[in-house]
Design an enzyme around this catalytic site. Structure first.
Site, PDB file in Angstrom:
ATOM      1  N   THR A 104      11.821  10.237   5.687  1.00 19.78           N
ATOM      2  CA  THR A 104      12.183  10.137   7.648  1.00 19.78           C
ATOM      3  C   THR A 104      13.267  10.243   6.890  1.00 19.78           C
ATOM      4  O   THR A 104      13.629   9.354   6.455  1.00 19.78           O
ATOM      5  CB  THR A 104      11.152   9.630   8.081  1.00 19.78           C
TER       6      THR A 104
ATOM      7  N   GLU B  72       6.150  -6.633   5.860  1.00 18.19           N
ATOM      8  CA  GLU B  72       6.561  -5.622   5.962  1.00 18.19           C
ATOM      9  C   GLU B  72       6.219  -5.190   7.569  1.00 18.19           C
ATOM     10  O   GLU B  72       5.294  -5.563   7.209  1.00 18.19           O
ATOM     11  CB  GLU B  72       6.622  -4.039   5.277  1.00 18.19           C
TER      12      GLU B  72
ATOM     13  N   LYS C 200       6.756   5.666  -0.754  1.00 11.89           N
ATOM     14  CA  LYS C 200       6.445   6.423   0.159  1.00 11.89           C
ATOM     15  C   LYS C 200       5.699   7.479   0.513  1.00 11.89           C
ATOM     16  O   LYS C 200       5.739   8.409   0.553  1.00 11.89           O
ATOM     17  CB  LYS C 200       7.957   6.905   0.830  1.00 11.89           C
TER      18      LYS C 200
END
Lengths: 284, 284
Positions: free
Chosen positions: A36, A187, A153
């Site tokens: 992203t 996170e 990711k």
């Protein structure tokens, strides 16, 4: 409040279409990766870093490496030819899967990866988030331990979805912090987390779970005019809660200070301000 | 040798098409579930059990429950109207996702789940697999611990893909056994595993990882004319290797005895034979 990204322009393997085969292993198994990327004035920011992370992910998942210049050309054609022509800021999402395959897990021979590039409307975040900080919560859902996939990711994101579904009032609470199954802070659902304590800048290690964000990497490798040390290590909730400063990071928000977590208020402190400004300059 | 399943007939939300939107959260995040069902003479076998598992998965992932009769009707139309008309045996794969969504993890309001029903050619397994047993190997890739998702047949399947990519000679080695990150035996890449030791039938617990197979459940809940006890518990590799008998299970293969694991040969023993025959009868 986040603006709904209704306008989307999509390229699938170089064509302006918005569907993929149900045989695509991205759909069948989440067999792929994504990035992203913030885009400003037709320029994908931190492009090299995003592509390097994508390539590292390909190596771990044994996917053929993407053609970087092809991806870049296609991204530009989305900004220049698609519905986003003339729009200053947008979000580029790249999904890169193993391509079409059979029913089972076994890899087919000679499959071609599928590349999907999507241009999304830039989300309208309140200015106050960056200036005054945000309120964050603690998620009940825990991150599992999976060293095989940690840091990547990849497209297997059910943990983040379940955690993000825990709260709806996004206007008040901008992020949820996730612990792992041993109770360590890891996170946010869509961000990495840093905190400052006694002149030490600390972010959790991601050997067992979590996503290694591009901004996280950038923060850890940038020199600052600050008298602080960096640590990447195990963090427990008690230590985190007692931080002098907390901030979260991702490629779209950059750095957001945390002003409240649970019942504790945190200042937008000098280290957070300095790092935020340094990162902003790099992103310009 | 497995026959390549080139013939596929697909229904997406009731239409004979074979693509989904790139916005589908199944493609974006693996946000969904699936079932793989054996079909004989137009009848999906263990239909109730598969649907029950799918529904349990929906509850865990907070997905709207599927319309069971709609799924059944659509499955029948695949067998009766599609290219599989007149074919005795085939494989029905149902993929059920959260439907289309935006860029982020947050759930959109009023999304409609996507249902994909695929009819695949029945794989041609060697008869010897069921009669003489198969050779299995030990995978190096370990299953992570994730109690949040353990047991579910969800679409986040990168672990199985990485493990399945460890070996290619499918003719010789039919399955790979996966340990978890603590070294416990959990399952095969596409099957559950059972073993017999001192009149005890043992299968690993799936509280932290693994997929709870429909045949596994059936075996654990069926009465046999055997003087054995059942145990679902932690299993270490040493204990597993010393088993009197080993077999693997899934919805397509039913029960396959294991004749060799690492350097050890195993007999197709009386318990395996009895359970295999009992399950075969139920599946008729």
């Amino acid at each position: 409040m986040t603006q709904q990204s209704t306008l989307i322009s999509t390229l699938v393997n170089g064509e302006f279409i918005d569907s993929v085969s149900v045989k695509d292993r991205g759909f069948q198994f989440g067999d792929g990766l994504f990035e992203t990327i913030a885009v400003a004035n037709n320029k994908p920011l931190l492009w090299d870093q995003h592509i390097q992370r994508l390539k590292k992910g390909c190596e771990r998942l044994k996917l053929p490496l993407p053609d970087e210049s092809q991806l870049h050309d296609e991204a530009l054609s989305l900004f220049e030819e698609g519905e986003f022509k003339g729009i200053d800021k947008c979000v580029l999402k790249i999904i890169y899967t193993r391509g079409e395959g059979g029913r089972g897990y076994q890899l087919a021979k000679n499959t071609q990866p599928t590349r999907v590039l999507q241009c999304h409307v830039w989300p309208v975040y309140p200015d106050a988030n960056k200036v005054n900080g945000i309120q964050i919560r603690l998620c009940e859902s825990r991150l599992g331990h999976n060293p095989l996939l940690a840091g990547l990711k990849h497209l297997n994101r059910l943990e983040q979805i379940i955690a993000r579904a825990e709260w709806q009032n996004y206007d008040d609470i901008s992020e949820g912090i996730m612990l792992d199954i041993e109770g360590h802070v890891i996170e946010g659902t869509m961000s990495n987390v840093f905190f400052v304590q006694d002149n030490e800048l600390i972010t959790p290690g991601l050997e067992k779970c979590g996503i290694n964000g591009v901004i996280r990497d950038l923060i850890l490798t940038t020199q600052y005019d600050l008298n602080i040390t960096h640590s990447v290590r195990n963090v427990d909730l008690q230590e985190f809660s007692c931080a002098d400063e907390i901030f979260i990071t991702n490629s779209l928000i950059g750095v957001w200070p945390v002003s409240q977590f649970k019942d504790v208020s945190y200042p937008v402190g000098p280290v957070t301000k300095h790092i935020s400004q340094t990162i902003e300059k790099i992103l310009q």
